[in-house]
Design a protein around this motif. Sequence first.
Motif, PDB file in Angstrom:
ATOM      1  N   PRO A 262      -5.323 -10.343  36.077  1.00  0.00           N
ATOM      2  CA  PRO A 262      -4.277  -9.455  35.555  1.00  0.00           C
ATOM      3  C   PRO A 262      -3.518 -10.137  34.424  1.00  0.00           C
ATOM      4  O   PRO A 262      -3.286 -11.344  34.454  1.00  0.00           O
ATOM      5  N   GLN A 267      -3.725  -3.773  27.742  1.00  0.00           N
ATOM      6  CA  GLN A 267      -4.012  -2.650  28.631  1.00  0.00           C
ATOM      7  C   GLN A 267      -3.587  -2.989  30.065  1.00  0.00           C
ATOM      8  O   GLN A 267      -3.924  -4.042  30.583  1.00  0.00           O
ATOM      9  N   SER A 268      -2.868  -2.059  30.679  1.00  0.00           N
ATOM     10  CA  SER A 268      -2.461  -2.371  32.044  1.00  0.00           C
ATOM     11  C   SER A 268      -3.082  -1.443  33.068  1.00  0.00           C
ATOM     12  O   SER A 268      -2.714  -1.469  34.224  1.00  0.00           O
ATOM     13  N   GLY A 269      -4.032  -0.612  32.660  1.00  0.00           N
ATOM     14  CA  GLY A 269      -4.631   0.378  33.570  1.00  0.00           C
ATOM     15  C   GLY A 269      -5.136  -0.203  34.865  1.00  0.00           C
ATOM     16  O   GLY A 269      -4.410  -0.861  35.586  1.00  0.00           O
ATOM     17  N   ARG A 270      -6.373   0.054  35.169  1.00  0.00           N
ATOM     18  CA  ARG A 270      -6.899  -0.477  36.415  1.00  0.00           C
ATOM     19  C   ARG A 270      -7.592  -1.798  36.156  1.00  0.00           C
ATOM     20  O   ARG A 270      -8.181  -2.019  35.105  1.00  0.00           O
ATOM     21  N   LEU A 271      -7.492  -2.680  37.159  1.00  0.00           N
ATOM     22  CA  LEU A 271      -8.189  -3.956  37.054  1.00  0.00           C
ATOM     23  C   LEU A 271      -9.641  -3.744  37.416  1.00  0.00           C
ATOM     24  O   LEU A 271      -9.983  -2.862  38.191  1.00  0.00           O
ATOM     25  N   THR A 272     -10.504  -4.579  36.833  1.00  0.00           N
ATOM     26  CA  THR A 272     -11.886  -4.526  37.292  1.00  0.00           C
ATOM     27  C   THR A 272     -12.162  -5.779  38.102  1.00  0.00           C
ATOM     28  O   THR A 272     -11.757  -6.878  37.728  1.00  0.00           O
ATOM     29  N   GLY A 273     -12.807  -5.628  39.197  1.00  0.00           N
ATOM     30  CA  GLY A 273     -13.156  -6.777  40.027  1.00  0.00           C
ATOM     31  C   GLY A 273     -14.641  -7.007  39.974  1.00  0.00           C
ATOM     32  O   GLY A 273     -15.318  -6.557  39.053  1.00  0.00           O
TER      33      GLY A 273
END
Lengths: 330, 321, 359, 564
Positions: A262, A267-273
């Motif tokens: 993070p 961009q603060s949208g969704r994190l990708t794991g």
Amino acid sequence: MTTPNPLLHVQDLSVVYRAGEGAIHAVQDVTLSLEPGRSLGLVGESGSGKSTVAAAILRLLPENARITSGSIVFDGTDLAELSDRNLDRLWRWRQLAIVFQRSLSALSPVHRVGHQLDDVLKLREPGLTEAQRQERIVGILRAVRLPDRVLRAYPFELSGGMMQRTMIALALLCTPPFLILDEATTALDVITQAEILREMERLRAEFELTTLVISHDVGVINAIADSVAVMYAGQLMEVAPKERFFSAPAHPYSKALIASVPRLRGQSGRLTGIPGTLPELHNPPPGCRFAPRCPHAMPRCSAAPPPLYQIAPRHTVRCVLYDQHPEQRP
Amino acid sequence: MGRYLGRQLLTIIPTLFLSIVINFALLHLAPGDPARIYAGQDIATEAQIEATRRALGLDDPLPVQFLRYLKELAQGNLGISFAYRRPVLDLILDRMPATLLLTGTSAVIAFVGGALLGAAAGRRTMSRLDLSLSFLSYTFFAIPAFWLGLLLILIFASKLGWFPTSGMRDVRAGYTGWRAWLDVAHHMVLPTLTLVLVQMPIFYRITRASVVQQQREDYVTTFRATGMPHGRIFRRYAMRNALLPTVTVFGLSLGFVVTGAALVEIVFAWPGIGRLTLDAVFRRDYPLLLGIYLLLAVTVSLAILLTDIVYAALDPRIRLR
Amino acid sequence: MSGLPPTEPLLQVTDLRCLFPVRRGLLDVLARRRHAIHAVDAVTFDLQAGEVLALVGESGCGKSTTGRLLVRMLKPTSGEIRFRGRDIANLAGSELKAFRREAQIIFQNPFEVFDPRQTIGSSLRQALDIHAIGTPAQRDQRVHEALEGAGLSPPAAFLARYPHELSGGQLQRIATVRAMLLEPRLLVADEPVSMLDVSVRAEILNHLLDLRGRYGTAIVFITHDIAVARYVATRVAVMYLGAFMEIGTVEEVIDRPRHPYTRALLTNTLSIDEELPSGERIEISGDPPSPVNLGAGCRLAGRCPFTMDRCRTETPRLRSVGSGHRVACHLVEEANAQASPAIPAPPQSATPPRPSSRV
Amino acid sequence: MSSRSSGRTRLNAEEIALLERQLREVSWSRRRLLGRGVALGLAGLGAATGRWAMQRARAAGLQTPTAQKGGDGTLVVIVSSDPLSFNPDFQVDDGGFPIASNIYNTLLSLNGTYEVIPELATSWEVAEDGLSVTFTLAEGATWHDGQPVTSADVKYTFEQIVADPAAPAATLLSPIEGVETPDDRTAVCRLKQPSASILGFIAWYGTFILPAHIYQGTDWTQNPANQSPIGSGPFKLVSYEPGSSIELEANLDYFGEGPYVDRLIFNIIPDANTALQALLNGEADVLHSPSPPASQVPTLQETPGIKVALKQYPSVYYIGFNLEKEPFNKPEVRQAIAQAIDRDQIVEIALAGIGSAATTFYTSAISWAVNNDAQAPSFDPEAAAAALDAAGYPANGGSRFKAQLVYFTASPEYGDIATVLKQQLAAINIDVELVGLEIGAYGDRMQAGDFDIGLINGFQGPDPANLRIRVGTGGSVNHWRLSNPDIDRLLDEGDAGTDQESRAAKYMELQAILARDLPIVPLANVVVPYPYSDRVSGVFFDNDDPVASQVGLNRFTLTRIARE
């Protein structure tokens, strides 16, 4: 371009743990080189084998672990070949020192800090008089910006930050050329962590240290390393200069790892794991250990461990995606 | 440290008072009428029982008896034994030297031996030494003390004839001077061995577990990294940390030294307080029991205090927090 | 964000305090000396349905205690917690049980919250059993669906397993499933990802946000990592020694922080960004003072490079500096009064360069 | 209850058994001691004169006393517990009894066969009206401090005992109205009414003559002499190590024959196995108490250097029925159960052969009062089964009825007997449930009538009058709720009788009723083993040794040690 002789060169290191369900192949064919004055960040998530590498270098592996192959050449000597006694007398702490993560329990809780520092110094440099030792210890404490009262204190009386500085002081006691920071700031609060890392940067210059920084936190690596080595499930996936690593990571795992972090900007949208779980190390996949979770995996990935490909100066990747640069193989 | 001690001492007084109240209440509320027992249960007439009750001072209401007891206690008087008609303090003091000699000696030997063996085993777990010691510790832990005692008597006194069967001295020979001391030492061997063998497993196991745990502590890794030899780390650091729980248990066991070890005292006919206590229980000898319990409360309190002091000396976290 | 109109928040917390008495010894008792840790001090905020509020701060700042107070695992010393208009600070018995159905909490270490001797299936069903929801068959069905919904499929593969057979990430996901089985209106997530590897964090965080979307659950997300807060929260509250220093929307607090402490947190957070967080790095020196018997004055006084006399004597109150953005700092207050937006530069700039800038 | 069971606890018994043992020791043994003494004492009373005893002793061909004192070395005797004090008269003190017996004298004492024999009194005469007894004291008797023993000491002792209701002998000596002292060597006990048992009581427990010059006018419970006794007996106290030993030395001024040993040491060993080992290892010469486990006696009898004296006590193991419960209220059922019992098997298995079958309803140890015609039913399981069928308790392949057998766990013998009984009754299809209890619980349960069959033993002495507590209405150990007006009447008449013959008739009639109704069924006699070194002779418990008839119980006055 002439490369100076590395201070530490780990070649094809493999470590196996004997455990209940069989052998755990914790580290497989890891090759690392560290030139004098440089700082290498060894980054990886839990189970990646990064701390095992550190323990293997210091020959501090637990009883059920064994170096099955490879060499650890430090300043021209293969540490893996040395007797424990020889290692104790000439190498440990004089040449190689380490700062652990668990700083609060890293010293005996019932002995004064000063006593423990003095005990180590007495052991390593028996020639010093008591006054000389005292002078050395006070000097080091000042170098890490600790007050003298720390000497009279017990570990539990120190804050996390002070304790970590104490451990750094302990590591620097015999002014070793080489220092391993094994998750050295992990347990600390944000502000203290930043402070300690700044301190380390300063001390690196002051003591002309070569450092191996081990962390799961790419932020820490970014703060203190010159180059980055990424481990996954016991395999070394990528080695690159820091800037290149963060701006143009090559290995799919490196890319995914960086994408998982993070950020405070952008961009603060969704994190990708990374979907999936770590492979079981007592029965690792025969090929690339990341293949089961890799979006680019192809049949040959599971056949045999991919070789290291050199894709730029000082930048190597263990991924068949880079097979189109066969001429750049090391 | 001074404040700490003061605090501990202050808590002893209410603790002791509470234990006096509880002991008194429990004894007097427990079934079994001492008057009936001392008068002779079946044949005594009611008049004889009443007379005995009066003679024992049990005819007053309980609160009156308690206040009387407290008053006597305040004057340093532990009362007169129902059975022996002698001052309770004298009876206890009669038995004290034998008791302290046996239980004190064995507690110390068991502690030192258990700690040393536990440390040796804990340093090298799963070694042959560890395995055999651990097996022995479980064995001796499981053996009842009186049974072990009898076994030792049969082997070392009856079969081999190395040691006397029982008692504290050779009553026939009636030695004096240094021979008398030697005689007592000779008599002490088997009961001490019995107590040591049954107590040592406790210290052994605590120390072993503690040593094993300490060797996994981070500071051991730290010192290993500095190149400090195992032995030195163990002697200088791990052992002191590992001894903390052992010391606690030893301290508490010291508190109970004064009450002796009744079963072993019976088997070896050792003239200790354990036997006196057991007899007093059977005889419902309230003053004697109260005296012994009070002594126990005092010594346990003092042992706890002493343990705290030793613990504090060993562990600055306790001392300074 | 459906449910209640914005004028009536789901949760209204007013002047919440929690003191832990410290009994130091008999002498203190005799002397009637009282010591207390001010774990939570005068915390005031409200939370709308479906909102995610991040509580951010360093260890020991009271964020976890606040979380436990909100779900009434702890009883506040004073103050009000209005949940759907009703004060839950003093609930007991069946009312408390009913409230707990609507307010759930998940913790940092999932291995500690699952009974190691129970299968995942029975642990999950238990949550429904306690509140006697549906028939046993319906409960099984619901557990099944919930696991499937969380991407843990096939559910049967997980139901029969024991906690130790699962990875931390999987177990935390199941902990989340368990908390959401009752479709609570409020979920407190206490550092739910800080034990997990960064690559599996995303799954948990995304899962939480999905659940919020599905049920309109409001989440209080407790974290020491302000970067994580940025990803999950709509609003952020920064805590220090039991008190709120700053609260506002994510954009306000992270992009335009006003409180020196927030700025210190942000500028000291290690990152891999090329671009630095706003402004010059603020150096907060030393360690936080002991939380026992805090007197008047700003809690940061002494460590803060901008400390003024007033800071040492007068506790700053949270004051609005914009729509929904509130800051507890005398300096900000005075700057606002002078209509000057800027905070002066630190008094000394002899600090070493930021580590990441060094190559 | 058994006297000697106190010594029978095996080492493998649990701690609780130990507790029970000790409890019993305090509460029960006084009865046993009283029992032992007076039982055969009455035989002496029958002759009404001490001369009878003297003549009898001479007739037995004993050598006349010699002047020799000491010279035989040290005799070590193992006893199981400490004395409570060295004043044996003011309280029940079984631990102190064997010790006091060697420091003090009683006026009369009981020999190895429970006959009254002279001790401090060389002769005695009962007045024609039975209202006084005149004792003549031995010549030359002195206290250990050199003062002469006089009739004033007798007067003090008896009057003090009677005046202190807490004294154990107070009730037993209560017929004594007062003691007159016409001269130093003559003491006349005036009796309130003729008493059949007073001489036996005087010869037994809690009646040691105390030195009036030490005790007169003091609180006899607190007198310093209670710790450093001044007796008149054959030995003087040298030292007492609490919990360890009591050392006595020969009183070279003793007025009577002996003592022959120079030192008499009581070695206190509470555990029976340890005590036995100490004897076997040569650390002691005589094992007085605790008694060795019966199972070891056969081996001991074979052990070189060790002799074992087996001494029968006037005590009997017996069972009683709950007469208020079906079917035990039916005589035919009790009869059948009695027929199902094989006493020889009980003795053989449960008592390891140490003891004998008891078939009479009064102890055979007190022979004059035993009705040998009133026998318990003999072993006949077929008849028993048939009787039960006829009584309406058919087996039908299963059990006829259940019976709860409650016993007391003080010593292993009870449990062993109970187990044998269970098997014997199972043979006639009675399902016995065994319930072993410690003394408190046992007493409570029996008192509450919560049992079908009870198993106990108990001293039936000193006099058959004592049967009242066992079979008289409301008797303290009449757990069976036996209430038979004829029995109560016979008990009253037996008490009132003065001559032995008429008294015996009453008690025999009573036994005939018991044999007919079978509220109780006798099982076995109690026999106590005394192991000792074969170098030792002249001990009171060895009835084969003529000395046993010449010396009081527990006295080592005439004991000799052979030189090796």
